[in-house]
Motif scaffolding. Structure first.
Motif, PDB file in Angstrom:
ATOM      1  N   TRP A  92       5.236   9.210  -0.395  1.00 18.14           N
ATOM      2  CA  TRP A  92       6.468  10.054   0.823  1.00 18.14           C
ATOM      3  C   TRP A  92       7.542  10.913  -0.791  1.00 18.14           C
ATOM      4  O   TRP A  92       8.272  12.121  -0.070  1.00 18.14           O
ATOM      5  N   ASP A  93       7.909   9.734  -1.833  1.00 16.83           N
ATOM      6  CA  ASP A  93       9.042  10.251  -2.479  1.00 16.83           C
ATOM      7  C   ASP A  93       8.148  11.722  -3.620  1.00 16.83           C
ATOM      8  O   ASP A  93       8.816  12.474  -3.760  1.00 16.83           O
ATOM      9  N   GLN A 133       6.935  17.293  -4.178  1.00 14.79           N
ATOM     10  CA  GLN A 133       5.886  18.669  -4.105  1.00 14.79           C
ATOM     11  C   GLN A 133       6.619  19.948  -3.386  1.00 14.79           C
ATOM     12  O   GLN A 133       6.246  20.404  -3.046  1.00 14.79           O
ATOM     13  N   GLN A 134       7.470  19.460  -2.079  1.00 17.24           N
ATOM     14  CA  GLN A 134       7.420  20.363  -1.280  1.00 17.24           C
ATOM     15  C   GLN A 134       6.797  20.545  -0.008  1.00 17.24           C
ATOM     16  O   GLN A 134       6.312  21.830   0.010  1.00 17.24           O
ATOM     17  N   ILE A 149      -2.124  14.368   1.495  1.00 20.28           N
ATOM     18  CA  ILE A 149      -2.146  12.972   0.628  1.00 20.28           C
ATOM     19  C   ILE A 149      -1.685  11.998   0.111  1.00 20.28           C
ATOM     20  O   ILE A 149      -1.485  10.702   0.394  1.00 20.28           O
ATOM     21  N   LYS A 150      -1.134  11.399   1.401  1.00 20.60           N
ATOM     22  CA  LYS A 150      -0.288  10.264   1.841  1.00 20.60           C
ATOM     23  C   LYS A 150      -1.426   9.328   2.059  1.00 20.60           C
ATOM     24  O   LYS A 150      -1.944   8.120   2.132  1.00 20.60           O
ATOM     25  N   HIS A 153       0.594  -1.036   0.450  1.00 20.26           N
ATOM     26  CA  HIS A 153       0.211   0.059  -0.102  1.00 20.26           C
ATOM     27  C   HIS A 153       1.243   0.970  -0.304  1.00 20.26           C
ATOM     28  O   HIS A 153       0.246   2.349   0.082  1.00 20.26           O
ATOM     29  N   TYR A 154       1.817   1.652   0.394  1.00 26.18           N
ATOM     30  CA  TYR A 154       2.925   2.341   0.015  1.00 26.18           C
ATOM     31  C   TYR A 154       3.449   2.386  -1.330  1.00 26.18           C
ATOM     32  O   TYR A 154       3.992   3.916  -1.674  1.00 26.18           O
ATOM     33  N   THR A 155       3.894   1.336  -1.884  1.00 27.44           N
ATOM     34  CA  THR A 155       4.535   1.337  -2.988  1.00 27.44           C
ATOM     35  C   THR A 155       3.165   1.247  -4.460  1.00 27.44           C
ATOM     36  O   THR A 155       3.772   0.931  -5.655  1.00 27.44           O
ATOM     37  N   ARG A 156       2.085   1.361  -4.332  1.00 24.57           N
ATOM     38  CA  ARG A 156       1.178   1.324  -5.785  1.00 24.57           C
ATOM     39  C   ARG A 156       1.252   2.349  -6.882  1.00 24.57           C
ATOM     40  O   ARG A 156       2.563   3.697  -6.133  1.00 24.57           O
TER      41      ARG A 156
END
Length: 99
Positions: free
Chosen positions: A17-18, A23-24, A33-34, A8-11
């Protein structure tokens, strides 16, 4: 130490987080967003909870933004966008009216 991120972090093609870092985004926007991106993917039963968390972070960011940009008026008064600053100091003729 290298960790394997949960699915669920890498979809998609970029980890959330990257994207947030790219997007700062600040803390509150990044968390919104997370939670939006991961809503329902860790467990289908947590989708509503994740979306509520995203809303919580957005509301907090909005409140912080409003307090920086303009004084906060009570919700029962006319919004700033409708307020006529030329009438400041004029009598308030509607004060005694029933609601």
């Amino acid at each position: 130490m290298v960790n394997q991120s949960p699915s669920h972090y890498t979809r998609g093609s970029i980890e959330v987080w990257d994207f947030i870092r790219d997007q700062q985004l600040n803390y509150h926007l990044g968390n919104a967003i997370k939670y939006i991106c991961r809503a329902g993917y860790k467990s289908p039963t947590t989708k509503a909870e994740d979306l509520k968390k995203a809303i919580h972070y957005l509301e907090n960011e909005l409140q912080n933004t409003l307090s920086e940009d303009e004084p906060i008026r009570p919700s029962h008064t006319v919004s700033f966008s409708l307020w006529d600053y030329e009438l400041d100091g004029e009598p308030d003729y509607a004060t005694g009216f029933d609601r």
